[in-house]
Design a protein around this motif. Sequence first.
Motif, PDB file in Angstrom:
ATOM      1  N   UNK A   1       0.817  -1.213   0.000  1.00 41.42           N
ATOM      2  CA  UNK A   1       0.000   0.000   0.000  1.00 41.42           C
ATOM      3  C   UNK A   1       0.852   1.265   0.000  1.00 41.42           C
ATOM      4  N   UNK A   2       0.395   2.258  -0.719  1.00 48.24           N
ATOM      5  CA  UNK A   2       1.019   3.581  -0.734  1.00 48.24           C
ATOM      6  C   UNK A   2      -0.071   4.610  -0.483  1.00 48.24           C
ATOM      7  N   UNK A   3       0.194   5.543   0.410  1.00 45.78           N
ATOM      8  CA  UNK A   3      -0.773   6.592   0.709  1.00 45.78           C
ATOM      9  C   UNK A   3      -0.453   7.870  -0.037  1.00 45.78           C
ATOM     10  N   UNK A   4      -1.452   8.423  -0.723  1.00 45.78           N
ATOM     11  CA  UNK A   4      -1.333   9.729  -1.373  1.00 45.78           C
ATOM     12  C   UNK A   4      -2.065  10.731  -0.487  1.00 45.78           C
ATOM     13  N   UNK A   5      -1.345  11.727   0.007  1.00 43.29           N
ATOM     14  CA  UNK A   5      -1.839  12.568   1.090  1.00 43.29           C
ATOM     15  C   UNK A   5      -1.967  14.024   0.656  1.00 43.29           C
ATOM     16  N   UNK A   6      -3.122  14.620   0.927  1.00 40.80           N
ATOM     17  CA  UNK A   6      -3.315  16.062   0.777  1.00 40.80           C
ATOM     18  C   UNK A   6      -3.353  16.669   2.180  1.00 40.80           C
ATOM     19  N   UNK A   7      -2.483  17.643   2.413  1.00 35.92           N
ATOM     20  CA  UNK A   7      -2.407  18.252   3.737  1.00 35.92           C
ATOM     21  C   UNK A   7      -3.453  19.345   3.910  1.00 35.92           C
ATOM     22  N   UNK A   8      -3.823  19.597   5.149  1.00 35.48           N
ATOM     23  CA  UNK A   8      -4.704  20.719   5.462  1.00 35.48           C
ATOM     24  C   UNK A   8      -3.985  22.030   5.172  1.00 35.48           C
ATOM     25  N   UNK A   9      -4.769  23.053   4.886  1.00 34.61           N
ATOM     26  CA  UNK A   9      -4.204  24.367   4.606  1.00 34.61           C
ATOM     27  C   UNK A   9      -3.366  24.843   5.785  1.00 34.61           C
TER      28      UNK A   9
ATOM     29  N   UNK B   1      -0.585  23.550   6.987  1.00 35.88           N
ATOM     30  CA  UNK B   1       0.242  22.535   7.654  1.00 35.88           C
ATOM     31  C   UNK B   1       1.672  22.589   7.121  1.00 35.88           C
ATOM     32  N   UNK B   2       2.647  22.511   8.048  1.00 32.83           N
ATOM     33  CA  UNK B   2       4.060  22.618   7.681  1.00 32.83           C
ATOM     34  C   UNK B   2       4.856  21.352   7.981  1.00 32.83           C
ATOM     35  N   UNK B   3       4.179  20.260   8.297  1.00 35.30           N
ATOM     36  CA  UNK B   3       4.868  19.041   8.689  1.00 35.30           C
ATOM     37  C   UNK B   3       5.759  18.519   7.563  1.00 35.30           C
ATOM     38  N   UNK B   4       6.955  18.055   7.916  1.00 39.26           N
ATOM     39  CA  UNK B   4       7.869  17.480   6.928  1.00 39.26           C
ATOM     40  C   UNK B   4       7.314  16.147   6.432  1.00 39.26           C
ATOM     41  N   UNK B   5       7.522  15.873   5.157  1.00 41.00           N
ATOM     42  CA  UNK B   5       6.976  14.656   4.580  1.00 41.00           C
ATOM     43  C   UNK B   5       7.534  13.407   5.272  1.00 41.00           C
TER      44      UNK B   5
ATOM     45  N   UNK C   1       3.035   9.715   0.337  1.00 41.46           N
ATOM     46  CA  UNK C   1       3.510  10.750  -0.572  1.00 41.46           C
ATOM     47  C   UNK C   1       2.560  11.942  -0.497  1.00 41.46           C
ATOM     48  N   UNK C   2       3.099  13.110  -0.215  1.00 39.40           N
ATOM     49  CA  UNK C   2       2.283  14.313  -0.147  1.00 39.40           C
ATOM     50  C   UNK C   2       2.043  14.831  -1.559  1.00 39.40           C
ATOM     51  N   UNK C   3       0.776  15.024  -1.894  1.00 35.76           N
ATOM     52  CA  UNK C   3       0.385  15.573  -3.196  1.00 35.76           C
ATOM     53  C   UNK C   3      -0.450  16.828  -2.966  1.00 35.76           C
ATOM     54  N   UNK C   4      -0.473  17.689  -3.974  1.00 40.59           N
ATOM     55  CA  UNK C   4      -1.244  18.926  -3.837  1.00 40.59           C
ATOM     56  C   UNK C   4      -2.746  18.689  -3.934  1.00 40.59           C
ATOM     57  N   UNK C   5      -3.124  17.641  -4.687  1.00 34.64           N
ATOM     58  CA  UNK C   5      -4.531  17.354  -4.914  1.00 34.64           C
ATOM     59  C   UNK C   5      -4.672  15.931  -5.421  1.00 34.64           C
ATOM     60  N   UNK C   6      -5.874  15.418  -5.351  1.00 39.62           N
ATOM     61  CA  UNK C   6      -6.172  14.072  -5.830  1.00 39.62           C
ATOM     62  C   UNK C   6      -7.104  14.156  -7.031  1.00 39.62           C
ATOM     63  N   UNK C   7      -6.932  13.255  -8.001  1.00 35.74           N
ATOM     64  CA  UNK C   7      -7.822  13.276  -9.160  1.00 35.74           C
ATOM     65  C   UNK C   7      -9.230  12.846  -8.776  1.00 35.74           C
ATOM     66  N   UNK C   8     -10.211  13.615  -9.231  1.00 39.21           N
ATOM     67  CA  UNK C   8     -11.599  13.341  -8.853  1.00 39.21           C
ATOM     68  C   UNK C   8     -12.512  13.511 -10.063  1.00 39.21           C
TER      69      UNK C   8
ATOM     70  N   UNK D   1       5.252  12.189  -9.138  1.00 39.99           N
ATOM     71  CA  UNK D   1       5.582  12.109  -7.705  1.00 39.99           C
ATOM     72  C   UNK D   1       5.835  10.668  -7.275  1.00 39.99           C
ATOM     73  N   UNK D   2       4.990   9.749  -7.753  1.00 36.32           N
ATOM     74  CA  UNK D   2       5.151   8.347  -7.371  1.00 36.32           C
ATOM     75  C   UNK D   2       6.453   7.788  -7.936  1.00 36.32           C
ATOM     76  N   UNK D   3       6.752   8.127  -9.184  1.00 35.83           N
ATOM     77  CA  UNK D   3       7.995   7.644  -9.794  1.00 35.83           C
ATOM     78  C   UNK D   3       9.211   8.217  -9.094  1.00 35.83           C
ATOM     79  N   UNK D   4       9.135   9.516  -8.737  1.00 37.32           N
ATOM     80  CA  UNK D   4      10.265  10.161  -8.062  1.00 37.32           C
ATOM     81  C   UNK D   4      10.574   9.521  -6.724  1.00 37.32           C
TER      82      UNK D   4
END
Length: 629
Positions: free
Chosen positions: A538-546, A548-552, A577-584, A622-625
Amino acid sequence: MGYNHEYQLALANTEAYWADQADRISWFKKPTKTLTKTDFGTYSWYADGELNSAYLALDYHVENGRGEQVALYYDSPAAGKKEAITYNQLLDRVARFAGALKAQGIEKGDTVLIYMPMIPEAAVAMLACARLGAIHSVVFGGFAPAEMAIRIDDANPKMILTASCGIEFDKTIAYKPLVDKAIDLAEHKPEHTIVFQRAMVKAEMNRDGDLDWIEVQEGVDPAPCTPVKGSDPLYILYTSGTTGQPKGIVRDNGGHAVALSYALNNVYGMHPGDVWWGASDIGWVVGHSFIVYGPLMGGCSAIFFEGKPIKTPDAGTFWRVIEEYKVNSMFCAPTAFRAIRKEDPEGALSHKYDLNSLKWVLVAGEKLDSSTYHWLSDLLKVPVIDHWWQTETGWPMTAPMMGWDNPSEARLGSTNKPIPGYDIRVLDGDGNEVEDGEAGNICVKLPMPPGVAWSIWNNNDRYVSSYLEAFPGYYHTGDGGFKDDDGYIYITGRTDDVINVSGHRLSTGEMEEVVSAHPAVAECAVIGVNDELKGQLPVGLIVLKAGEQIEEEQLQTELVKMVREQVGALACFRSAIVVQRLPKTRSGKILRAILRKIAAKEQYKMPSTIDDASILPEIEALIEARGAI
């Protein structure tokens, strides 16, 4: 009414139960047959009854003294426009426009494609078709021409109804060029396109068959209601199929009217005169069932909202609407509330408004994670109710019965108990019922109750193969989950949202529940990626709350610990993995199937329902990186 008594009553004598419910709506001619079987193995409710859905939504209420009550509150922060439309006014608009359609040759049984934004004319278009017995097919405004062309060729509409533009935040999208391109691509050519001209964009009327919305109504007589059979189609609504070819779900008039009347009163607890808000779009099933037909058939005042939960002008828009129109109950996808929370984590904007009119909030369409549930519940101080249904069913399958004296209590993670009429079973791969608490395929024993779609437009065989073949005698929902020993249903996700880690079948939905509980996480998606040793990880794709400054790296460490503690080490959750947004989709559902294909390096077709196609390359990079593929 007691749940157990009613549920068993519906199970013991299905026909008698739904014959009684049919007596609660107004028929031109009452049905003599409650339930009949079709020649291809499905069912039809109230086949020989005669009625008209537009009559039930409008004329009936005017005749019974509700003419001056508001039917629709149109609120468009996108266009800066508001309007309160009474039942009398809406009936007048619908009857006149139906007269215009009739003058152009539209009659009972014809199909009409509707491609419109959330403006009152969209509801008028739907109801005018229903008034004539014509079959409407609403295509979500903004769909690409190629996708619209597929639907034109499948539905063969005699006419297209559209507007000059739609609005996305501060951007206008011209609709007429999209419609023209779709017609060029399609083999079937509709006879006319009727265009409603909006102030912000004027469409060019330069094709044969183009007609102006206002001009076409000049000098025509208002059209009366055309009686239709209970089994006659009301609409076609296209939903995604596994083959990539959309499925035209067909909804009948009789079962639909009875089911929506039942659901509005018993499931949602709404009564004539109440103010109801279905925060969706007419392009989706929620818009059909619980923006237009359901609330109007129930004599409610419905909110017809054109805008977004954020940036129109801010994340307090929903709270403003609730206060302004004294909304009693609303329905929304959890995605919208997560978007609000991301912009306003403390919910401070809600304190500017009086929300005392609100009795409860219902959510569906996407998994309600515990973090969003608690945030919303604490903020609004009203019941937050999760429930579950599908485009195919047209109305809820599980929910507490809010119209009854003692609705079932909420259980976090569950969409509640089956609604009377839905005999929900959990089956293993061989079609055998599993023990309570054991996961399997969520299925419904046939026959399904009224209102459920029983065919696919022009393709009965596909309906059978999609829903009835896998488990004979059952409707296969395509969702997986389990039932607890009190009968509560838990949906863990689509049956392909299960990953296999070292032989352990694990729900990504369960992991998402844990990950979303982290205080820095606004929303997330957990997908399975191929692993040479363990099969999948499993891999988590994460969008942070406005803000938030936590290190990845720190976030990943904390999430790995949480999943290990709450799901177990066997989950092998190691990557976030922190992402800016998720596809919807445009209706707010996360496109998990596409994310899985990206993770597996499989080719994928760009979904027609995607809100922003540029997100997918961002996620892939992002996932490849990170070396997660």
